[in-house]
Each structure stands twice: as C-alpha cells, then as structure tokens.
Design a protein around this motif. Structure first.
Motif, mmCIF file in Angstrom:
data_model
loop_
_atom_site.group_PDB
_atom_site.id
_atom_site.type_symbol
_atom_site.label_atom_id
_atom_site.label_comp_id
_atom_site.label_asym_id
_atom_site.label_seq_id
_atom_site.Cartn_x
_atom_site.Cartn_y
_atom_site.Cartn_z
ATOM 1 N N VAL A 108 -9.181 122.619 24.027
ATOM 2 C CA VAL A 108 -8.434 123.455 23.063
ATOM 3 C C VAL A 108 -7.729 122.552 22.045
ATOM 4 C CG1 VAL A 108 -6.434 125.006 22.834
ATOM 5 C CG2 VAL A 108 -8.141 125.436 24.609
ATOM 6 N N ALA B 61 -13.325 125.783 25.034
ATOM 7 C CA ALA B 61 -14.654 125.334 25.451
ATOM 8 C C ALA B 61 -15.672 126.468 25.327
ATOM 9 C CB ALA B 61 -14.593 124.859 26.894
ATOM 10 N N ASN C 113 -10.620 135.061 29.972
ATOM 11 C CA ASN C 113 -9.314 134.610 30.465
ATOM 12 C C ASN C 113 -8.212 135.611 30.182
ATOM 13 O OD1 ASN C 113 -9.435 132.066 31.792
ATOM 14 N ND2 ASN C 113 -10.089 131.142 29.865
ATOM 15 N N ARG D 13 -16.263 119.974 35.611
ATOM 16 C CA ARG D 13 -15.345 118.937 35.099
ATOM 17 C C ARG D 13 -14.992 117.946 36.204
ATOM 18 N NH1 ARG D 13 -12.051 123.523 31.949
ATOM 19 N NH2 ARG D 13 -12.921 123.181 29.864
ATOM 20 N N GLY E 3 -9.422 122.411 30.276
ATOM 21 C CA GLY E 3 -9.544 123.428 29.233
ATOM 22 C C GLY E 3 -8.625 123.123 28.059
ATOM 23 N N MET F 54 -18.609 125.575 28.817
ATOM 24 C CA MET F 54 -18.417 126.847 29.531
ATOM 25 C C MET F 54 -19.742 127.571 29.678
ATOM 26 S SD MET F 54 -16.708 128.931 31.197
ATOM 27 C CE MET F 54 -14.935 128.945 31.099
#
Ligand code: LMR
Length: 295
Positions: A193, A202, A97, A131, A189, A206
C-alpha cells in the motif's frame, strides 16, 4: 490457467466486457463470460461451483483494513445475498477486506437465508503464506519451492500469526530474525500500500495467491484427497468462532483442521496468539453485528 476451470463468469458493476474479451483469448479450456450490473448478477451465479469475491475498495497509505469496513461490508453482504439465492451450494472464497469481518458477515447472511454450510465458506489468507514463504526463503537462502510456513489467526496486522517454528524444511531462526520476519509478514500488505502511494493495494501478488487457493478448492472438488491450505474459516481450533489455520479440503469443503500446528508453540508465538485474540474477536463481532443490526 487451470485446466480444471470449465467456465469463468466475470461479474462487476462496470467495465467487465473488455476484461472478459481480453481473458477469453487465452488458449485455455475456460469459457469466459461477462456479466455487468446488478440485473445480471443472478445469471452470473447460475450453476457455479466456486464464487470468488475480491470486490470493494482498496486501502490508501495510513489506512487499516478495518477502515474499509464502511464500504466493503455492504458490498460483501449484497453479493453473498445473491449467492445464497442463486448458488446456495457453491463454495465461497472471500478476498474483500477486512477479511476478519467480511467472512463473519457472509456467514451471517447465509445463516439468515438458511443455506449456511461452514465447510464451504473461506477467507483467503493465502497471500500471508505466500509472503511468509518468500521472505523466509530470501532470508535463509532456501529453495523457495521447498519452503512452507503455516500462517494462522486472521488477515490484518497482529492478527496474522506466522508460525516460523513450524517452517518446513526445519530452519533455525535467531530471536532477531523471528521478530523481523514476523513484523514484515504482518505488514506485507501495508508495504505494498505504501509503495503504491495511493494507487491501491496488492493486486498481482493477491491474484497469484487467490488463484493458488481457488485451484486448491477446485482440486478438492474434483476429488483430490491431498489438498491442504491455510484459510480463515469457522473454527473450533481456539475459542474464537472464526480462525485461520491449516485445513484439509475434500469434495464437501473443509474435511479436517490441522490442530497439531498449535501444539508446541514457542513462547514468542504463544504470546502473539494471546495478543491477537481481542482484536480478532472484535472484528468478528463487528461483522456479525453489522448483519444482525440491519435486519
Ligand atoms: C494484502 O494483504 O495485501 C491485502 O489484504 C490488501 C491490503 O489492504 O493489505
């Protein structure tokens, strides 16, 4: 776990040997090898068909994915530079990310090295689909195996655009359900977190999602002609240069874009699509400029 994996090369800056020893005891055909430290990066890339990049730091509560840019942008650039040199024909799956910026970074690096093939560069957004499928199946009491929700756009907050109206099998949602599910999918996400409270983001879901996407890539490479996945790729589906949408994969990478997903959007989805564009555009440009400015 996939019987299609002949060998699995693990690279990191430290602690790879133990992970490789651990994985190598699984009774699967994959030969597992460890590569530690930058000096071993070139060897880790030799004869590789698919590179998966999950490297970098995770979010802590209160952070956005974009807050990771400072550290992760440089990591992705370094890894993709090595990929360009030592595995120029490999497919690349980017998990690090902010995906909305790291995929454009990778594209720019590959362009500079003269080996960019947009059909083979993928931002992994499968966890958004995973998800969406899970939350919709729970909410509507559906058999999870039957549920498929396309998720378009990008992989951060409002750039994540679940198309609930295109859910298969066809399902009716009330406006309240649409709002609740969309927001939950966009914040999936962040939900993890916050639950991990400082211990990262995750990893297990993931890994599950990344494994699904990687296996789809390998199936396509192996000649399967019926592989479809959502992914953040170079795109002409909208005016944005990168966009996540459903794509058909073939041996050469992306074969076709499923543009039909964008036809007949509901007003809610159309508004969300327009709302995400400025943020996604800025994240893409930030990635491109990061590489251009460091020339
Ligand atoms: C996720 O969607 O879980 C990952 O992108 C990690 C994160 O920071 O949310």
């Amino acid at each position: 776990m996939s019987p299609l994996v002949a060998s699995l090369n693990l690279y990191d800056i430290a602690n790879v040997k133990g992970v490789a020893a651990d994985l190598s005891h699984c009774n699967t055909p994959a030969q597992v090898s460890a590569f530690t430290g930058f000096a071993e990066l070139p060897d880790s890339l030799k004869n590789v068909d698919l590179i998966i990049i999950p490297a970098g730091v995770p979010r802590k509560p209160g952070m956005t994915r974009d807050d990771l840019f400072k550290i992760n942008a440089g990591i992705v650039r370094t890894l993709v530079e090595a990929a360009a040199e030592h595995a120029p024909n490999a497919w690349i799956n980017i998990i690090s990310n902010p995906v909305n910026s790291t995929v454009p970074i990778a594209a720019e690096v590959l362009k500079q090295k003269g080996v960019y093939n947009p059909r083979k560069l993928f931002g992994v957004t499968t966890l958004d689909v995973v998800r969406a499928n899970t939350f919709v199946a729970q909410k509507k009491n559906l058999r999870l195996i039957d549920v498929d929700v396309p998720v378009l756009g990008g992989h951060a907050g409002i750039t994540i655009l679940p198309l609930l109206s295109k859910t298969r099998p066809a399902v009716e949602f009330s406006p309240e359900e649409i709002e609740e599910l969309t927001v939950r999918i966009q914040n999936g996400g962040t939900e993890v977190v916050e639950a991990k409270a400082g211990a990262g983001s995750a990893t297990l879901s993931m890994a599950y999602a990344a494994a699904r996407f990687a296996e789809s890539c390998i199936r396509a490479l192996d000649g399967d002609e019926s592989v479809y996945e959502c992914s953040f790729v170079q795109s002409e589906v909208t005016e944005l240069p990168f966009f996540a949408s459903r794509v058909k994969l073939c041996k050469e990478g992306v074969e076709a874009f499923i543009n039909a997903d964008l036809n007949g959007l509901t007003d809610y989805e159309q508004t969300a699509l327009e709302a995400l564009k400025p943020e996604l555009k800025a994240s893409i440009e930030k990635g491109i400029n990061f590489v251009k400015q460091s020339l």
